[in-house]
Motif scaffolding. Sequence first.
Motif, short mmCIF file in Angstrom:
data_model
loop_
_atom_site.label_atom_id
_atom_site.label_comp_id
_atom_site.label_asym_id
_atom_site.label_seq_id
_atom_site.Cartn_x
_atom_site.Cartn_y
_atom_site.Cartn_z
N ARG A 102 -7.49 0.79 6.78
CA ARG A 102 -7.64 0.56 8.25
C ARG A 102 -6.63 -0.98 7.00
NH1 ARG A 102 -13.74 0.15 8.81
NH2 ARG A 102 -13.91 0.74 6.26
N GLY A 103 -6.58 -1.94 6.57
CA GLY A 103 -6.04 -3.23 6.53
C GLY A 103 -4.67 -3.01 6.73
N ASP A 104 -4.61 -1.85 6.60
CA ASP A 104 -2.54 -1.92 7.23
C ASP A 104 -2.61 -1.83 9.52
OD1 ASP A 104 -0.18 -1.24 6.94
OD2 ASP A 104 0.18 0.75 7.50
N LYS A 105 -3.42 -1.92 9.48
CA LYS A 105 -3.36 -2.35 10.88
C LYS A 105 -3.36 -3.32 11.71
CE LYS A 105 -5.89 2.15 12.64
NZ LYS A 105 -6.36 2.24 11.23
N THR A 106 -4.29 -4.66 10.32
CA THR A 106 -3.19 -5.83 10.67
C THR A 106 -2.38 -6.10 10.69
OG1 THR A 106 -5.54 -6.64 8.92
CG2 THR A 106 -3.98 -8.35 9.69
N PHE A 107 -1.28 -6.05 10.17
CA PHE A 107 0.32 -5.57 10.11
C PHE A 107 0.60 -5.55 11.03
CE2 PHE A 107 -1.17 -5.81 5.45
CZ PHE A 107 -0.75 -6.98 4.98
N ARG A 108 -0.03 -3.83 11.78
CA ARG A 108 1.02 -3.68 13.15
C ARG A 108 0.69 -4.57 13.68
NH1 ARG A 108 -2.21 1.91 15.05
NH2 ARG A 108 -3.43 1.06 15.14
N ALA A 109 -0.77 -5.50 14.22
CA ALA A 109 -0.97 -6.16 15.16
C ALA A 109 0.20 -7.72 14.85
CB ALA A 109 -2.61 -7.06 15.02
N ILE A 110 0.34 -7.74 13.38
CA ILE A 110 1.16 -9.17 13.77
C ILE A 110 2.77 -8.31 13.62
CG2 ILE A 110 2.95 -10.34 11.47
CD1 ILE A 110 0.05 -10.20 9.62
N ALA A 111 3.21 -7.31 13.37
CA ALA A 111 4.16 -6.38 14.16
C ALA A 111 4.01 -6.55 15.79
CB ALA A 111 4.38 -5.50 13.50
N ASP A 112 3.14 -5.97 16.62
CA ASP A 112 3.22 -5.71 17.77
C ASP A 112 3.79 -7.41 18.18
OD1 ASP A 112 2.97 -3.53 18.12
OD2 ASP A 112 0.98 -3.63 17.20
N GLN A 113 2.80 -8.49 17.74
CA GLN A 113 3.65 -9.50 18.41
C GLN A 113 4.92 -10.33 17.99
OE1 GLN A 113 0.69 -12.75 16.57
NE2 GLN A 113 -1.25 -12.32 17.55
N ILE A 114 5.29 -10.01 16.63
CA ILE A 114 7.19 -10.30 17.18
C ILE A 114 8.07 -8.96 17.95
CG2 ILE A 114 8.66 -9.69 15.10
CD1 ILE A 114 7.38 -10.20 13.23
N ASP A 115 7.12 -7.93 18.48
CA ASP A 115 7.76 -7.41 19.44
C ASP A 115 7.55 -7.65 20.54
OD1 ASP A 115 8.65 -5.22 17.77
OD2 ASP A 115 6.64 -4.43 17.24
N ALA A 116 6.37 -8.27 21.07
CA ALA A 116 6.31 -9.01 21.61
C ALA A 116 6.84 -10.14 22.64
CB ALA A 116 5.01 -9.65 22.06
N GLY A 117 8.32 -10.43 21.96
CA GLY A 117 8.51 -11.66 21.81
C GLY A 117 8.39 -12.87 21.02
N ILE A 118 6.96 -12.47 20.64
CA ILE A 118 6.88 -13.67 19.76
C ILE A 118 7.73 -14.68 18.14
CG2 ILE A 118 4.79 -15.55 18.61
CD1 ILE A 118 2.75 -12.92 19.54
N GLU A 119 7.73 -15.45 18.37
CA GLU A 119 8.37 -15.62 17.57
C GLU A 119 8.47 -16.20 16.40
OE1 GLU A 119 12.40 -16.50 17.41
OE2 GLU A 119 12.10 -16.59 19.59
N THR A 120 8.70 -15.28 14.75
CA THR A 120 7.98 -15.17 13.84
C THR A 120 8.89 -15.76 12.59
OG1 THR A 120 6.09 -14.04 14.69
CG2 THR A 120 6.09 -13.87 11.86
N ASP A 121 8.68 -16.73 11.73
CA ASP A 121 9.45 -17.70 10.93
C ASP A 121 9.43 -16.72 9.46
OD1 ASP A 121 10.79 -18.84 12.99
OD2 ASP A 121 9.68 -19.87 13.05
N ALA A 122 7.77 -16.65 8.93
CA ALA A 122 7.28 -16.10 8.03
C ALA A 122 6.12 -15.29 7.60
CB ALA A 122 7.65 -17.61 7.14
N LEU A 123 6.25 -14.96 6.81
CA LEU A 123 4.61 -14.09 6.29
C LEU A 123 4.53 -14.70 5.19
CD1 LEU A 123 2.39 -11.99 6.80
CD2 LEU A 123 3.26 -10.48 5.65
N LEU A 124 2.66 -15.64 5.10
CA LEU A 124 2.58 -16.26 3.66
C LEU A 124 1.39 -15.51 3.23
CD1 LEU A 124 4.30 -18.52 4.82
CD2 LEU A 124 2.70 -19.96 3.57
#
Length: 366
Positions: free
Chosen positions: A43-65
């Motif tokens: 289930r933890g992998d779905k957290t990273f899917r949600a982050i990727a979905d934001q990027i796909d929606a056009g939200i600028e993301t410069d880094a992952l810490l």
Amino acid sequence: DWSGVSTYTFRTASRDPNQMRSFVFGSCRYLLKLFGGTIWDDRGDKTFRAIADQIDAGIETDALLMLGDQIYADDLNAFDPDTQLSQFFARYRDHFTQPHQRSLMARIPTYMTLDDHEIEDNWPHKASHGDRTTLYPVALHSYLTYQASHSPLFELNPEGTRITGTPTKLWYSFRDGCCDFFITDTRTERQIDRRDRLQLISPQQMAALKAWLADGAEAVKLIGSAVPFIPDGVDPSEDKWSGFLDQRDDLLDWIREHQIRRVVFLSGDVHCSLVASLSCEHDREFQVISLISSAFFWPYPDRQYTEFQTEGAIVTHTPTHYRVNVHTPIVREDNFTRVTASLLGLTVETFSRKGLPLTHTTLPFV
């Protein structure tokens, strides 16, 4: 035949010191895999899917810490812990080949530091001599291979074409736009054997951190720490910065005396998320902000709001009074945090594992 090869794009860091940046951070991604994989929880992998979905929606993301406990080598803190190099490597492969995490890390720069579960729970509080001579080298080798290799920790050859040498430390710094980052190592340099010589980080790391803070750059100074700087727990803990008061006092006094502005601590570890800050009654321009984001995924009960000191002066060994203020409700469900930083202030947004908004806070810099 290269026709089936995936194509990815990425953007390098900005050289513009005024450029706003937006990044995602968090910690503590549990992945339970026991009995040869018959018990498996992804289930933890779905957290990273949600982050990727934001990027796909056009939200600028410069880094992952990712600020610690990217793996839990000691499943359930005691049951079936990893002890062999092959076991650590297998666990890392299980984590980092999860499809959404793998895709996300291929798309944006990813920076990591380690915490106790990359070795064993509460390291080194329970470490035996055997643990230090056998378990620790295996865990550290695995960390360097799978996590530190993502970071600007390894030196390059003069041509800049390949990594050279072996790191002699695990802390590092980098710059992107208006943000300067110092990613600490708050786990492997600890000394806890003598009460009069407690240290969370080594004198060398402390000196480097102070020099970085006072380098004169008019930047947002973001310090990545696996364990929280503030707020303190209601019950004393020797595992956080509050367990090493002399070093925390030293750092706070350095920030205040050198009038360093825009200082922000990023941390995880405590399986909850919140936004807090410190003020000083002797200096109205003093401000230190603390952002905690955890857990990416944790399937068990988490912290309560009442477990933290949410107001009043923090404990110090100096006469200076630093007052803590908590600006958000505590988020106890699985989450990640997005920070948008400019030279004027921060926008901090917390999202659930499925990407639903949980909190939204704007903090101007003093």
